[in-house]
Design an enzyme around this catalytic site. Structure first.
Site, mmCIF file in Angstrom:
data_model
loop_
_atom_site.group_PDB
_atom_site.id
_atom_site.type_symbol
_atom_site.label_atom_id
_atom_site.label_comp_id
_atom_site.label_asym_id
_atom_site.label_seq_id
_atom_site.Cartn_x
_atom_site.Cartn_y
_atom_site.Cartn_z
ATOM 1 N N ALA A 126 4.847 -2.009 -3.251
ATOM 2 C CA ALA A 126 5.004 -2.301 -1.828
ATOM 3 C C ALA A 126 3.735 -2.696 -1.077
ATOM 4 C CB ALA A 126 5.644 -1.103 -1.130
ATOM 5 N N ALA A 127 2.558 -2.202 -1.467
ATOM 6 C CA ALA A 127 1.350 -2.474 -0.672
ATOM 7 C C ALA A 127 1.009 -3.963 -0.702
ATOM 8 C CB ALA A 127 0.182 -1.644 -1.206
ATOM 9 N N PRO A 128 0.435 -4.477 0.388
ATOM 10 C CA PRO A 128 0.009 -3.771 1.613
ATOM 11 C C PRO A 128 1.113 -3.539 2.633
ATOM 12 C CG PRO A 128 -0.615 -6.065 1.753
ATOM 13 C CD PRO A 128 -0.004 -5.898 0.383
ATOM 14 N N GLY A 129 2.333 -4.034 2.375
ATOM 15 C CA GLY A 129 3.435 -3.706 3.268
ATOM 16 C C GLY A 129 4.150 -4.876 3.903
ATOM 17 N N LYS A 131 6.322 -7.009 2.712
ATOM 18 C CA LYS A 131 7.752 -7.079 2.390
ATOM 19 C C LYS A 131 8.494 -5.823 2.840
ATOM 20 C CE LYS A 131 6.516 -10.118 -1.398
ATOM 21 N NZ LYS A 131 5.055 -9.943 -1.169
ATOM 22 N N GLU A 149 3.990 2.521 -4.296
ATOM 23 C CA GLU A 149 2.756 1.803 -4.619
ATOM 24 C C GLU A 149 1.986 2.599 -5.664
ATOM 25 O OE1 GLU A 149 -0.109 -0.555 -5.377
ATOM 26 O OE2 GLU A 149 1.546 -1.208 -4.097
ATOM 27 N N ASP A 176 3.811 4.971 -11.058
ATOM 28 C CA ASP A 176 4.026 3.803 -11.895
ATOM 29 C C ASP A 176 5.508 3.442 -11.754
ATOM 30 O OD1 ASP A 176 4.754 2.197 -14.186
ATOM 31 O OD2 ASP A 176 2.896 2.835 -15.154
ATOM 32 N N CYS A 247 3.806 -14.031 -7.676
ATOM 33 C CA CYS A 247 3.022 -15.124 -7.095
ATOM 34 C C CYS A 247 2.298 -15.870 -8.211
ATOM 35 C CB CYS A 247 2.047 -14.610 -6.033
ATOM 36 S SG CYS A 247 0.868 -13.385 -6.628
#
Length: 479
Positions: A126-129, A131, A149, A176, A247
């Site tokens: 999730a980080a940095p947030g 999405k 995260e 994990d 990405c």
């Protein structure tokens, strides 16, 4: 737009030539990679409507170009980019928008496509947030999100962004991502796995992104991705939706990972085509129905998005042997909860039935009801929002609760001038020309809550958290 020199390993270029569809130009790909990335933002609709945001920012002379796949997303051009960083604008500080790359808005668009309305969602990495906050806005702060995260250093950043955006329906974990399939089987309506990857799509932001690139490294990363998607698929309920994204641009980490999952569970995996996700999506459509976004197609980062449905249950993984430990919170009894709710309302803090009061010693917390089924199954780093700390004279309301719950129309709301708001963000007390009457004052700017102050005579005592205090030039232009 100026060009910058990107480092391309020869083997990478060979791989891209093979991966790129014949309908696309390789020269266009190289040219796009050499152009710096266009900046983009996403309006936080939990705080403000797109129409009101456009009206608020109209005097600034920003050029905002709509992003086709995200109706609250815009590419942004500012003539004074060097004069004031985007992150130092008043609108960013108060959580009205998130600085987010355009293509990274695609996975959440896919997750909620075709009227999908999940109530319990997991964001595996999730980080940095960006999405997680986008998911929360799509859910209108209802239901529940488990935002995980693995990197300990990034959990703090994740929480800061969630708090700034006024989000109340999130639980944070630090694991994990491969543990969830066994720990919380078939618990989620929807899961986003924005997988760790080789980052081949980010060269426009980081020209040296491929310095350590190798085909062997891609294969190692893909092996981890297969384990992550397998775990996520086990955590997904039958009928639920999984979005897998990266990405990066090679097929090994993208199409091949999804095809491996389908080969592993042939009767349980259904690919959901994304060709109608937005006008022009077919330009990036693969034969499997995925979106393989090369940077020249939409002039953004390279990206990959796949959406699939779990059509039936699959064999469970072995039950984990670890112990979660005792849960240190207990629910607040109804009568006391009513008193707390009444006291909170007096300073402008209100919440609905999606949140429930819990207590730990002198701390009062609000947890999303939808996450309660996970209590005892995983250990949380942080859950919901901290509402208050109790003391002899009442309650010490917490900043994150003010940002998430406060109504700027409260009778005790006090609107600051730009200069006063800037002083507030610098952590300084404010001396307004006409002090408010109430002792507990909901401080607002641009009709948005930015904190809670204590009136002491003619002074508003600053309660802005020390870790958020800003130095340097802010939105009035004063250093």
């Amino acid at each position: 737009m100026a060009q910058h020199t990107v480092y391309f390993p020869d083997a990478f270029l060979t791989q891209m030539r093979e991966a790129m569809p014949s309908t696309l130009s390789f020269d266009d790909f190289l040219a796009a990679c050499q152009r710096p990335l266009r900046r983009s933002i996403r309006v936080n609709t939990l705080k403000i409507s797109v129409a009101d945001f456009l009206q608020l920012t109209a005097p600034y002379g920003w050029t905002l170009t709509p992003i086709p796949w995200c109706e609250e997303g815009f590419w942004i051009e500012r003539y004074n980019e060097d004069a004031l960083p985007l992150g130092s604008t008043a609108e960013h500080l108060s959580g009205l928008f998130y600085i987010q790359e355009a293509s990274s808005m695609l996975p959440v668009a896919a997750l909620f496509a075709n009227g999908n309305a999940p109530q319990r969602v997991m964001d595996v990495a999730a980080a940095p947030g960006s999405k997680t906050t986008q998911i929360a806005a799509r859910m209108n702060n209802e239901g529940a999100i488990l935002a995980n995260e693995f990197s300990a250093s990034r959990v703090k950043v994740l929480h800061a962004n969630i708090s700034r955006c006024g989000i109340s329906n999130v639980a944070l974990t630090h694991f994990d991502g491969r543990v969830f399939g066994a720990a919380v089987p078939e618990m989620f309506d929807a899961i986003l796995l924005d997988a760790p990857c080789s980052g081949e799509g980010v060269v426009r932001k980081d020209p040296d992104a491929l310095k350590n690139w190798s085909p062997e490294s891609n294969q190692e990363i893909a092996a981890t991705q297969r384990e992550l998607i397998d775990s996520a698929f086990h955590a997904l309920r039958p009928g639920g939706t999984l979005v897998y994204s990266t990405c990066t641009l090679n097929r090994e980490e993208n199409e091949a990972v999804c095809l491996w999952l389908k080969e592993t569970y042939p009767d349980a995996v259904e690919f959901l085509p994304l060709g109608d996700l937005f006008p022009g999506a077919n330009k990036a459509l693969t034969e499997e129905g995925f979106l393989h976004v090369f940077p020249q197609i939409y002039d953004c980062e390279g990206f990959f998005v796949a959406r699939l449905r779990k059509t039936q249950a699959i064999p469970a993984l072995p039950t984990p042997k670890y112990k979660v430990g005792n849960f240190p919170f207990s629910p607040v009894k109804d009568r006391e909860a009513g008193q707390i709710r009444q006291a909170a309302a007096s300073v402008g803090l209100n919440w609905d039935e999606n949140l429930r009061l819990w207590q730990r010693d002198k701390e009062l917390w609000l947890f999303p009801v939808g996450i309660e089924a996970l209590i005892g199954k995983v250990r949380f780093s942080r859950l919901g929002i901290k509402l208050a700390e109790t003391h002899n004279k009442g309650y010490r309301w917490q900043h994150e609760a003010v940002i998430a719950l406060a109504s700027p129309d409260n009778v005790n709301a006090f609107e600051l001038t730009p200069q006063e708001a800037e002083e507030w963000y610098r952590g300084r007390d404010v001396y307004p020309h006409a002090a408010p009457v109430a002792d507990d004052v909901l401080v607002t700017f641009q009709h948005q809550p930015i904190g809670l102050a204590k009136r002491i005579g003619s002074r508003l005592k600053n309660s802005y958290p020390r870790e958020l205090v800003r130095d340097g030039k802010l939105f009035t232009g004063n250093a």
